[in-house]
Design an enzyme around this catalytic site. Structure first.
Site, PDB file in Angstrom:
ATOM      1  N   PRO A 108       0.898  -1.248  -0.011  1.00  0.00           N
ATOM      2  CA  PRO A 108      -0.107   0.072   0.035  1.00  0.00           C
ATOM      3  C   PRO A 108       0.952   1.328   0.034  1.00  0.00           C
ATOM      4  CG  PRO A 108      -0.817  -1.694   1.569  1.00  0.00           C
ATOM      5  CD  PRO A 108       0.390  -2.265   0.930  1.00  0.00           C
ATOM      6  N   CYS A 109       0.430   2.310  -0.769  1.00  0.00           N
ATOM      7  CA  CYS A 109       1.418   3.339  -1.126  1.00  0.00           C
ATOM      8  C   CYS A 109       1.011   4.793  -0.326  1.00  0.00           C
ATOM      9  CB  CYS A 109       1.250   3.617  -2.602  1.00  0.00           C
ATOM     10  SG  CYS A 109      -0.332   4.365  -3.510  1.00  0.00           S
ATOM     11  N   GLN A 110      -0.240   4.338   0.532  1.00  0.00           N
ATOM     12  CA  GLN A 110      -0.548   5.750   1.076  1.00  0.00           C
ATOM     13  C   GLN A 110       0.357   6.521   2.051  1.00  0.00           C
ATOM     14  OE1 GLN A 110      -2.510   3.039   0.858  1.00  0.00           O
ATOM     15  NE2 GLN A 110      -4.580   3.655   0.225  1.00  0.00           N
ATOM     16  N   PHE A 112       3.151   7.472   1.468  1.00  0.00           N
ATOM     17  CA  PHE A 112       3.992   8.216   0.504  1.00  0.00           C
ATOM     18  C   PHE A 112       3.480   9.006  -0.591  1.00  0.00           C
ATOM     19  CE2 PHE A 112       6.460   4.690   1.944  1.00  0.00           C
ATOM     20  CZ  PHE A 112       7.578   5.486   2.717  1.00  0.00           C
ATOM     21  N   ASN A 149       4.902   1.273  -6.875  1.00  0.00           N
ATOM     22  CA  ASN A 149       4.532   2.217  -5.615  1.00  0.00           C
ATOM     23  C   ASN A 149       4.578   3.485  -6.160  1.00  0.00           C
ATOM     24  OD1 ASN A 149       4.236   3.252  -3.099  1.00  0.00           O
ATOM     25  ND2 ASN A 149       4.930   1.194  -2.406  1.00  0.00           N
TER      26      ASN A 149
END
Length: 376
Positions: A108-110, A112, A149
Site C-alpha cells: 500500500p502506497c498511502q 508516500f 509504488n
C-alpha cells in the site's frame, strides 16, 4: 451481462543479461508461477495472467477482495492473511514444484502519497509492509520479484533498503517511474516499477504506446450510457455514481470541463476558496476533459471534492465502472456476485488502490521474455 448490455458499457483493455544466476536458482523450463502479495482485487494478477504468467495465489489481509480476485483469476487461490504472519514455508508451498517463481508485492502506497502531504512516513506504520515483503524475498529467494509504488517512495530509506537487500542477494534489478499513458491507459498515472531477476538482466518494460497520442477520457468511457448522480445503471450495477448534496449539484452544474471553482458564482464557493491558501487547490471540485487523459484515479474518485473527478458533461462524479475502465480493467471484470451491489466506498477504495492491469501485463511480458532468453 448479455451481449447487448456489454456493448452498452464497453470499455477498453490495453492489452532481461550480464548477471549470473545464483547457484540456488532453480533451472528454467517449467513456466513462471506467481504469488501476488497485497493482491487486492487482482489488478496486477490479471495483467500478469494476460501476459501468460501462471498466477497461482494472491494474499491480502482484506477479505472483501476475495470475490473479485477469485472470480477473475480462475484457478488462483485467495489467501486472507496479514503478510506479517506469512512464513517462508507457507509462501513456498503456494508455488508449484519445479516452477520458476515470481513474487509480486505492491505494498500500500498511502504513506508516500502526495495526497498525504504533511504526514511523515515514519509516523505511519504501513511502510513496514515493504520490509515484510523484503523479508519474504530474503527467506524464499524467488527467481523474479516485482513491486510498484508511488514515485515519492524513491530516496526513502525503506525503498533504498529494499534495493540494497536485492543487490546483496545477487539480483539484477531495474526501477523506473512509468507513465501509464505509455501503456495505453487514459489516465495520467505515474508509478515507480521495480523488477528484479536472478536468471538474467532485469529491465522495466517500456510502454508500447509511448510514441502515440495518449488515450483520452472520451475514448475510454465516452460510450457508456448516461446515469444521474446517485443512480445505478440497470444493466450494470458497477456503473454507479455517488449522490450529490443540493449545494454540490449546483457546483457541478457550474463547473466547466478542465475548469476550476473560479468558474462558479461567488455564492457557491466554500470558505476555504476565499482564503489565500485556497487559490492553490484548483484540481478539486472539478470536471475531467473529454480530450485528455483523466487525472490519477485515487481511492476517493467518487467524491466530487477530492479531485478532478466530475464527469465531463453529466452532473455527477465518475461511476465505479468508469473509474475501473480508466484504471485499465476490462468492462466485464466482476467486482461483486450477481445480484449484489458492492459498497461504493469499499469498491472505490479497491479500484483506486489497484495496479492497472495493462502495466502488470507489460511487466509479465518482460519476465517471460527474460525467461525465454535463459531457457534457450
Amino acid at each position: 451481462m448479455g451481449e447487448h448490455e456489454q456493448s452498452a458499457v464497453r470499455g477498453q483493455r490495453t492489452a532481461l543479461s550480464p548477471s549470473h544466476a545464483a547457484e540456488s536458482a532453480r533451472p528454467p523450463g517449467h513456466g513462471i508461477a506467481a504469488v501476488d502479495v497485497f493482491c487486492g482485487i487482482g489488478g496486477l494478477s490479471f495483467g500478469l495472467s494476460a501476459a501468460g504468467v501462471d498466477v497461482v495465489a494472491g494474499i491480502d489481509v482484506d477479505g472483501s477482495c476475495r470475490f473479485p480476485f477469485e472470480a477473475n483469476m480462475a484457478g488462483a487461490r485467495f489467501v486472507e492473511r496479514d503478510i506479517c504472519d506469512v512464513t517462508a514455508e507457507e509462501l513456498s508451498d503456494l508455488w508449484p514444484e519445479g516452477a520458476t517463481r515470481l513474487l509480486a508485492g505492491c505494498a500500500p502506497c498511502q504513506p508516500f502519497s502526495s495526497y498525504r502531504k504533511g504526514v511523515s512516513p515514519s509516523s505511519d506504520q504501513r511502510w513496514v509492509l515493504l520490509r515484510e515483503l523484503g523479508r519474504l524475498v530474503e527467506e524464499t529467494q524467488p527467481e523474479f520479484v516485482t513491486t510498484e509504488n508511488v514515485p515519492r517512495i524513491q530516496g526513502k530509506a525503506v525503498f533504498e533498503d529494499f534495493v540494497e537487500m536485492l543487490k546483496g542477494l545477487g539480483y539484477s534489478l531495474d526501477s523506473h517511474v512509468c507513465r501509464c499513458t505509455d501503456y495505453g491507459l487514459a489516465q495520467n498515472r505515474r508509478r515507480l516499477v521495480l523488477v528484479a531477476s536472478r536468471l538474467g538482466r532485469a529491465k522495466v518494460p517500456e510502454g508500447d504506446q509511448r510514441d502515440r497520442p495518449a488515450a483520452t477520457v472520451r475514448q475510454a468511457i465516452g460510450g457508456l450510457p448516461p446515469i444521474e448522480a446517485g443512480d445505478t445503471h440497470e444493466a450494470d450495477p458497477v456503473h454507479r455514481s455517488r449522490g450529490l448534496s443540493a449545494l454540490n449539484r449546483k457546483r457541478m452544474a457550474a463547473s466547466e470541463p478542465g475548469g476550476t471553482w473560479h468558474d462558479w458564482p461567488e455564492e457557491l464557493r466554500a470558505p476555504c476558496h476565499r482564503r489565500p491558501s485556497g487559490a492553490a487547490f484548483k484540481n478539486v471540485y472539478a470536471r475531467m476533459r473529454w480530450d485528455r487523459p483523466s487525472p490519477t484515479i485515487t481511492t476517493y474518485f467518487h467524491n466530487f471534492g477530492a479531485g478532478r473527478f466530475g464527469h465531463p458533461e453529466q452532473d455527477r462524479t465518475i461511476s465505479l465502472r468508469e473509474a475501473a475502465i480508466l484504471q485499465g480493467f476490462p468492462d466485464d471484470y466482476r467486482f461483486a456476485p450477481d445480484g449484489e451491489v458492492a459498497p461504493l466506498t469499499t469498491l472505490g477504495r479497491h479500484i483506486g488502490n489497484a495496479v492497472p492491469p495493462p502495466l502488470g501485463e507489460a511487466v509479465g511480458r518482460a519476465f517471460l521474455n527474460s525467461f525465454a532468453e535463459v531457457s534457450t
